[in-house]
Design an enzyme around this catalytic site. Structure first.
Site, PDB file in Angstrom:
ATOM      1  CG  ASP A  89       0.549  -0.288 -12.445  1.00  0.00           C
ATOM      2  OD1 ASP A  89       0.104  -0.502 -11.303  1.00  0.00           O
ATOM      3  OD2 ASP A  89       1.696  -0.642 -12.808  1.00  0.00           O
TER       4      ASP A  89
ATOM      5  CE1 TYR B 121       7.646  -0.949 -13.057  1.00  0.00           C
ATOM      6  CE2 TYR B 121       5.628   0.197 -13.631  1.00  0.00           C
ATOM      7  CZ  TYR B 121       6.264  -0.931 -13.169  1.00  0.00           C
ATOM      8  OH  TYR B 121       5.545  -2.036 -12.838  1.00  0.00           O
TER       9      TYR B 121
ATOM     10  CE  LYS C  65       3.200  -1.628  -9.439  1.00  0.00           C
ATOM     11  NZ  LYS C  65       3.300  -0.726 -10.617  1.00  0.00           N
TER      12      LYS C  65
ATOM     13  CG  HIS D 137       7.463  -2.669  -7.429  1.00  0.00           C
ATOM     14  ND1 HIS D 137       8.004  -1.745  -8.285  1.00  0.00           N
ATOM     15  CD2 HIS D 137       7.002  -3.652  -8.231  1.00  0.00           C
ATOM     16  CE1 HIS D 137       7.858  -2.139  -9.535  1.00  0.00           C
ATOM     17  NE2 HIS D 137       7.260  -3.311  -9.524  1.00  0.00           N
TER      18      HIS D 137
END
Length: 289
Positions: free
Chosen positions: A48, A53, A82, A115
């Site tokens: 994931d 990120y 996401k 997200h």
């Protein structure tokens, strides 16, 4: 109930997802290769990530290397990323998907999530956050129709956000990824998702770390069953019907987090459920209209 790293559940569109995955939130480019490599070599098949990120490129590099080395096949993997909070809107979401796909160096994604129901960007004139969310979802439906992603879902959605989506969508979300641990036992949201065929996926299963890992009830039960507090908390989520995506850059922790081949008694599950404080350590989507 006995889960292993190979255990899967079926989503509402018929595809299967591993119950245990590797989370990569705040895992930087220096550590991400070690984390992903260790996970894949130990049997993880679910990874994931998110555009937020800032590690998709390195994850893509590592997966590409592992496939080339013959340690895993692409079709064995379940990769999720996401749409970022700044990428809401139809065209923005389509563009964001393509950027993520290129960074991950994949031909398709297994799951693509919104997200967060809100945005940190300015809402375009004449629109509301609700209409912007709806446009983002339409973009995900198109990606699904075009075969670029095998499933679509959301993250950090409350019951009201889900009700809004389900009232207007053409394709139902397969999952809702949310903060979920004994200090934030979102029972009403869990039951709502179950009644609508949506799987809940837990992030932040260790509730930020030390506080819950030294919780007397957690320590007592983990000692009784000879498991670590982290293993207990992950298995608690799974026995409540959730998918878990713990993160670690330490190979021994990555391995420990996947060794969940045990069962917590119903009595102990209830003890953990009753630790609820409605306490969040991450985003609070209740403030998003």
């Amino acid at each position: 109930m006995s889960e292993s790293i190979k255990s899967t559940i079926q989503l509402n569109n018929g595809i299967k997802i591993p119950v245990i995955g590797l989370g990569t939130y705040l895992t930087d480019e220096v550590d991400i290769e070690k984390s992903v490599r260790s996970a894949i070599e130990q049997g993880y098949r679910h990874i994931d990530t998110a555009s937020y990120y800032k590690n998709e490129k390195k994850i893509g590099d590592t997966i590409k290397e592992l496939i080339k080395e013959g340690k895993v096949k692409r079709e064995e993997l379940f990769i999720t990323t996401k749409v970022g909070t700044w990428q809401h809107g139809y065209e923005n979401a389509l563009k964001a998907f393509q950027e993520s796909l290129e960074k991950l160096q994949l031909d398709y994604l297994d799951c693509y999530l919104i997200h967060y129901p809100g945005t940190y960007s300015e809402i375009p004139k004449g629109q509301t956050m609700s209409s912007l969310r709806a446009q983002t979802w339409k973009a995900l439906e198109k990606l699904y129709d075009d075969g670029k992603v095998r499933s679509i879902g959301v993250s950090n959605y409350t019951e009201s956000h889900l009700h809004e989506l389900l009232s207007n969508c053409r394709i139902k979300p397969v999952m809702n990824q949310v903060e979920f641990h004994p200090y934030l036992f979102q029972e009403e949201l869990l039951n709502y998702c179950k009644s609508n065929g949506i799987v809940l996926e837990a992030y932040g299963s260790l509730a930020g770390g030390n506080e819950i890992l030294t919780e007397p009830v957690v320590l007592e039960i983990s000692k009784q069953i000879s498991k670590s507090p982290a293993q207990l908390l992950l298995k608690w989520a799974i026995q409540n019907g959730l998918i878990v995506i713990p993160k670690s850059i330490k190979p021994e922790r990555v391995k420990e987090n996947s060794n969940l081949d045990f069962t917590i008694s119903n009595e102990d599950i209830q003890k953990l459920n009753h630790l609820n404080k409605n306490k969040r350590f991450y985003w609070d989507p209740n403030n998003v209209n």
